[in-house]
Design an enzyme around this catalytic site. Sequence first.
Site, PDB file in Angstrom:
ATOM      1  N   GLN A  75       0.836  -1.217   0.000  1.00 10.20           N
ATOM      2  CA  GLN A  75       0.000   0.000   0.000  1.00 10.20           C
ATOM      3  C   GLN A  75       0.866   1.261   0.000  1.00 10.20           C
ATOM      4  O   GLN A  75       0.635   2.212   0.757  1.00 10.20           O
ATOM      5  CB  GLN A  75      -0.965  -0.015   1.187  1.00 10.20           C
ATOM      6  N   SER A  76       1.872   1.291  -0.857  1.00 10.24           N
ATOM      7  CA  SER A  76       2.785   2.433  -0.919  1.00 10.24           C
ATOM      8  C   SER A  76       2.117   3.664  -1.520  1.00 10.24           C
ATOM      9  O   SER A  76       1.658   3.647  -2.667  1.00 10.24           O
ATOM     10  CB  SER A  76       3.997   2.046  -1.778  1.00 10.24           C
ATOM     11  N   ASN A  77       2.095   4.738  -0.732  1.00  6.87           N
ATOM     12  CA  ASN A  77       1.610   6.027  -1.256  1.00  6.87           C
ATOM     13  C   ASN A  77       2.616   6.599  -2.242  1.00  6.87           C
ATOM     14  O   ASN A  77       2.257   7.292  -3.188  1.00  6.87           O
ATOM     15  CB  ASN A  77       1.429   7.028  -0.112  1.00  6.87           C
ATOM     16  N   ALA A  79       4.440   4.901  -4.320  1.00  7.20           N
ATOM     17  CA  ALA A  79       4.265   4.251  -5.624  1.00  7.20           C
ATOM     18  C   ALA A  79       3.125   4.914  -6.393  1.00  7.20           C
ATOM     19  O   ALA A  79       3.244   5.201  -7.590  1.00  7.20           O
ATOM     20  CB  ALA A  79       4.005   2.764  -5.433  1.00  7.20           C
TER      21      ALA A  79
END
Length: 331
Positions: A75-77, A79
Amino acid sequence: MHLSRFPRIRFVHGPTPLEPMTRLSALLGGPNLWVKRDDCTGLAGGGNKTRKLEFLIAEAEAQACDTVITYGAVQSNHARQTAAAAARAGMKCEILLERRVPDMAQNYETTGNVFLGRLLGATVTYFPADHDMNAAAQETAGRVRAAGGRPYIIPGGGSSATGALGYVSCAQELLYQAHDMDLRIDHIVHATGSGGTQGGLAAGLQMMNSGIALTGISVRAEQAAQVANVFAIAEAVADKLGLKGVIDRASIVVDDGYVGPGYGRSTPEMVEAVTLTARHEGILLDPVYTGKGMAGLIGMIRAGRFGPDENVVFVHTGGSAALFAYEDEFA
Ligand SMILES: *Cc1c(COP(=O)(O)O)cnc(C)c1O
């Protein structure tokens, strides 16, 4: 300090607002809480990575690169914002996601930032926990080159010296805003992960001799490791700006008391902080970063760390897109 010497593509809708949180301040019995709304940077849901990407994507463009490669947790912001910035710059985007957080709900790998990253046109590839993501990025770059492309690798969280320029710029913006509002800022608190936000802020605040205390609430690393990580980035960005050796290591302050069972795993303090901020200020924090950062700020207030008339700024670094992957934690 002259940031315009570096290539930059404007993505941020700035200056981002600096707002009082009067109801949360009253609830907690002071100090005066303020929020720097870097969740409102404006690029496809916003967040702190957008400031870093202004300099990173401009550097990629200056090097005639056509493919951006980056990595993070599922859940990388970072990315998601990288996918958006690449789309704006007309570049391809390869996102490499590490399955870093165990035991998550069924939708964790498809909703929130993952859904948005795909919608923004990025190619998404998954890797197991503890995989060497830097090596994975190098391998992906090799494949891009073999196919005739020109890759640009952005490290996790965009936390290179180039990326940290974005938070030197934020420190400058914040001091100008405080000046315009006749606001004396005593302390700044925010969530720290890959370290570029704190490294850039620390360098900027110090290079402007602000006298403002800065505390990073760790979301992953233990204190000594995070101080070393942030200090290295602060030194590298100061060096890049021609001010070698100016960073005082003692100014890098990290509290690792709010990580809980690990990165991306919820804690009761995080749930309380996210809920209180939503219900008293109408502001959405996130479960991985700002929820723990705010939990740290609330913990500092309850421990009597601030005087009642002090002005404390919480930097809201974004991340609310990840809330949808954590619905069960708020049941
Ligand atoms: C990445 C991130 C952070 C941490 O910033 P770093 O520069 O990686 O330390 C904080 N909050 C949110 C929402 C983030 O996505």
